[in-house]
Write a protein that holds these residues in place. Sequence first.
Motif: not given
Length: 295
Positions: A279-280, A272-273, A224-225, A228, A275-277, A111
């Motif tokens: 960053s969102q 993944a969840i 975020n993308q 992922m 990081f996703d939550r 990243t």
Amino acid sequence: MSWLNDFPALGSKLLSEIRRAIDGGFRDFTREHGETLEQFFEPLREFLLLSERLLTQTPWPLVIAGIALLTWLAARSLRIVVGTVLTLLLIGVFGMWDDTMKTIAMIFVCTVVALALGLPIGIAMSRFDRLQRWVSPALDVMQTMPSFVYLIPVVMLLGIGRVPGLIAVVIYAIAPVIRFTNLGIRLVDKDLLEAADAFGSSAWQKLRQVQLPLALPTIMAGVNQTIMLSLSMVVIASMIGVQGLGQPVLKAITNQYFAMGLFNGLAIVGIAIVFDRASQAYGKRLQKHLEAQHG
């Protein structure tokens, strides 16, 4: 009309000649410059090793506390922090701690590299339409190319190991950062730019004080993308020596160990969840903050 009958054979011969020329040129380049390339990417390897050692050798309570703190600073959500801590505890209980830490180190370094390369390219695309016309098709190819294909040139150039896998992951995952940076800057309200011009702002001042801050929520969506996509590439990159959760999954596929593949796959999903939550939530907080400032 006999040439029509010979057309498939001629096409096959032409394709064979093109393939031989490309492969031969690539091998010659590798033999001549392979060692130089390895030295060039040595700092990247040291950065990755340092990140791995930091996460794997630090006592696990400190690692969990540090990740929980970062999650709280990003999301400001107790629910997300609790979910993060529970996910890491379950990963530790099931004996996947070291592999998970190596995977997190890989995602972190990928990243950072993707941001270091992608942000300047995205900014340049937003300023020059001609560059956007050239770069956009390349990004389309990068995003539609099968992920396995990225392993071939890096292995030919650098062999098997962490760095080739890291480079393949970055190439595969960098496109969203570039696209969203370009999009976010282009979506900045023209009236705000005119106001900045009226105050005598230079191009650099407009970029630093107006465009980038306002584009930051969109850029965070790109980050975020990228995270992922990096995680989705972990298993594939394990084929060329990238350590982490991908290697047990690859071993499970090879030896038909269903439980091993399931647990390590769930660990990847859990990370993944998280990081996703996080960053969102950070992107949404930025959006609300900017709306409050300009609304």
